[in-house]
Design an enzyme around this catalytic site. Structure first.
Site, PDB file in Angstrom:
ATOM      1  N   ASP A  29       4.547  63.447 -53.442  1.00  0.00           N
ATOM      2  CA  ASP A  29       4.004  64.517 -52.592  1.00  0.00           C
ATOM      3  C   ASP A  29       4.545  64.326 -51.178  1.00  0.00           C
ATOM      4  O   ASP A  29       4.208  63.351 -50.500  1.00  0.00           O
ATOM      5  CB  ASP A  29       2.466  64.418 -52.624  1.00  0.00           C
ATOM      6  N   HIS A  30       5.367  65.274 -50.749  1.00  0.00           N
ATOM      7  CA  HIS A  30       6.045  65.113 -49.455  1.00  0.00           C
ATOM      8  C   HIS A  30       5.079  65.203 -48.280  1.00  0.00           C
ATOM      9  O   HIS A  30       5.427  64.858 -47.143  1.00  0.00           O
ATOM     10  CB  HIS A  30       7.147  66.180 -49.320  1.00  0.00           C
ATOM     11  N   ARG A  31       3.855  65.636 -48.507  1.00  0.00           N
ATOM     12  CA  ARG A  31       2.879  65.650 -47.404  1.00  0.00           C
ATOM     13  C   ARG A  31       2.425  64.225 -47.083  1.00  0.00           C
ATOM     14  O   ARG A  31       1.961  63.934 -45.994  1.00  0.00           O
ATOM     15  CB  ARG A  31       1.644  66.475 -47.806  1.00  0.00           C
TER      16      ARG A  31
END
Ligand code: CAO
Length: 575
Positions: A547-549
């Site tokens: 998850d790039h967040r």
């Protein structure tokens, strides 16, 4: 404290009704008027209330028993003077014809089940004037429904234009103690319905207008004329001419014995269960009944509610609202509509409804795919030595019955990587990250019903052999559809291994609220340059989706590299 027998009160002209639900048990304290059992004929269901307050000492009926007026339901140790109106145990049991039943049980006044029979019988009586024309409109009214006031219409069973037969059920009404169908007093074509679901109706209320053919009218008029003049006004509680089965001398439309009207097309459930379901907003038609003959009980409603709340099940309304995979059209996402194609135009087709698990996992996967800005890093790990160790371990442990596959080593290796890079073991909570100091690893299991993700708990505290044993047990349960919700919850990271099947790389979808997932494919022998020459090495393809967040690309590359180092030299797990 007197022991009091509670008996079936006056239930009209009904010979026998079946006990379909026991609502109290021995030892339970009941209030006067509290429902004790539900009985049902082929046309109605009703609850039989207690005539007295006290503690239930003895049940005298069981599910499936046939009872009638005067049948003994249970024995209550009455609370003080409240016992007075009931028959003491010592007294001779009331005969089925006991005229005393109605009076000693004042609470029966309101739920008196005679209503249903009255409905059937008297519905013919208050018909509108018959026309002398060859055809004409006839009004159908709510017949005498006993002492009930403001019963709610819970189902409308016909629509304008329908050809209606005499005695065909038009609507179902329900009080808090009984439900029943109201039949038509005439045959004809339904012109207008005067009620809708949710309306409250009373005796004499106009239900419907039928267009009646002359011949039909005259036949009915002849039959009804014994009861009331054909030109009698609409029924009302005050209409003295209103025939009612409440009095056994009431004239009847048919010579045959009237039957109670049970709601058809509605799920089988007692009025109190229906009410309970309505309060919770539970669609009863979607609840599986575990009671007698598939009847829905209050427990069934509770179980359904729990399953929906935990996400283990979905109502049809929820499924319809979910985008694409669950049958929605993606409109909620502002997307153009899903293409609707008549595939049969192009060749033979077969349509099969998707299984429950596929529908649920489909909706979850779609949400996760849409909501998570996911990126996948691919890498290879050299597992030549580890595979040799795995094979020799299995040989040594042949007798133990526990077979170790690469997945068990991968779980252990992932725990080491998760400890080194804790954000991979976290979850997003608003703007905060929740770091978990436990390492429960989920693994995707392919089952005949669809994809399931059992969870092995506390993998940091377990060895590869124990993990292998638990994995094989959980995978077996998954394939047999026997996993409990607890065995599928709490994962901090998931591995999806297609290694036993094949393939090179793939992009697994993160299992929210986790923030990463490892996809594993089949290891193959490959020529690897060792600085001087190509050597054959067993290489395992790894695909890490994150998850790039929460995670950035560099961290993901480091995670994969570290995992590769561990797998190429498993001793590093100990460091
Ligand atoms: N490379 C090469 N061979 C592998 C391997 C790998 N990465 N992983 C397993 N194998 C071998 C095993 O050693 C075993 O070989 P033998 O039969 O010769 O002993 C064989 O493949 C079968 O292994 P397995 O699949 O039974 O065992 P597992 O521990 O690897 O996997 C389980 C267990 C439950 C995860 C697996 O059966 C399964 O269901 N996999 C599918 C998961 C899935 O569908 N993922 C996709 C999710 S995204 O849609």
């Amino acid at each position: 404290m007197a022991l009091v027998e509670v008996q079936v009160p006056d239930i009209g002209d009904f010979d026998e009704v079946t006990v379909i639900e026991l609502m109290v048990k021995v030892g339970e304290t009941v209030k006067a008027d509290q429902s004790l059992i539900t009985v049902e004929s082929d046309k109605a269901s009703m609850e039989i209330p207690s005539s007295t307050a006290g503690v239930v000492k003895e049940m005298r009926v069981a599910l499936g028993d046939k009872v009638k007026q005067g049948s003994l339901v249970l024995v209550v140790e009455a609370a003080g003077a409240a016992a007075a109106p009931a028959s003491p145990v010592a007294a001779p049991a009331a005969a089925s014809t006991s005229p005393g039943m109605a009076s000693p049980s004042p609470s029966m006044a309101s739920p008196s089940p005679v209503i249903a029979s009255e409905a059937r019988q008297s519905s013919a009586a208050p018909a509108a004037p018959a026309s002398s024309a060859s055809s004409g409109p006839v009004q159908v009214f709510v017949p005498d429904i006993g002492d009930f006031k403001d019963v709610v219409v819970i189902e409308v069973m016909v629509k304008p234009g329908d050809a209606i037969k005499v005695e065909q059920s038009l609507i179902t009404v329900e009080s808090d103690k009984a439900s029943m169908e109201i039949p038509s007093s005439h045959a004809g074509v339904l012109q207008e319905l005067k009620v809708k679901v949710g309306d409250k109706v009373n005796i004499g209320d106009l239900l419907a207008v039928l267009e009646v053919q002359r011949s039909a009218l005259s036949v009915e008029r002849e039959t009804v004329s014994a009861a009331v003049p054909a030109s009698s006004p609409p029924a009302s509680a005050k209409t003295p001419a209103m025939p009612s089965l409440a009095s056994s001398s009431a004239p009847a439309l048919n010579s045959e014995r009237p039957t109670l009207n049970a709601p058809q097309g509605l799920p089988h459930a007692s009025p109190s269960v229906r009410k309970f379901a309505r309060e919770l907003g539970v669609p009863l038609e979607e609840v599986n009944g575990s009671g007698l003959k598939g009847r829905i009980t209050a427990d069934d409603v509770q179980t359904f509610t729990k399953a929906v709340m935990s996400g283990a099940a979905q109502t049809k309304a929820q499924a319809a609202k979910a985008p694409v995979s669950s049958g929605g059209d993606g409109a909620a996402l502002g997307l153009i509509p899903w293409p609707k194609v008549d595939f049969a135009k192009f060749g033979p087709i077969e349509r099969k409804e998707m299984g429950r698990i596929k529908k649920i996992s489909g909706a979850n996967l779609l949400r996760n795919a849409i909501m998570i800005p996911a990126v996948t890093n691919h890498d290879d790990a050299d597992i030549t030595d580890l595979e040799a160790f795995r094979v020799s371990t299995n040989k040594e442990n042949e007798k133990s019955g526990v077979k170790v596959t690469m997945l068990a080593f991968l779980i252990k290796a992932c725990v080491a990587a998760l400890k080194k890079y804790p954000e991979f073991n976290s979850s997003l909570d608003g703007d905060a990250l929740v770091y978990k100091n436990y390492w429960h690893i989920g693994f995707a299991a392919d089952t005949p019903n669809g994809l399931m993700v059992p969870v092995i708990r506390d993998c940091d505290k377990k060895g590869v052999l124990q993990i292998s044993a638990e994995m094989s047990e959980l995978a077996k349960k998954a394939r047999e559809g026997k996993l409990s919700p607890a065995e599928m919850s709490g994962a901090t990271f998931t591995i999806s291994s297609l290694g036993g099947i094949g393939g090179k790389y793939f992009t697994p979808i993160i299992n929210a609220p986790e923030v990463a997932i490892l996809g594993v494919c089949k290891s193959t022998m490959e020529p690897v340059w060792d600085g001087k020459q190509f050597v054959p090495r067993l290489m395992l393809p790894l695909s890490l989706t994150w998850d790039h967040r929460v995670i950035d690309g560099a961290a993901a590359a480091r995670f994969n590299a570290f995992l590769g180092q561990i797998l190429s030299d498993f001793r590093r797990v100990l460091l």
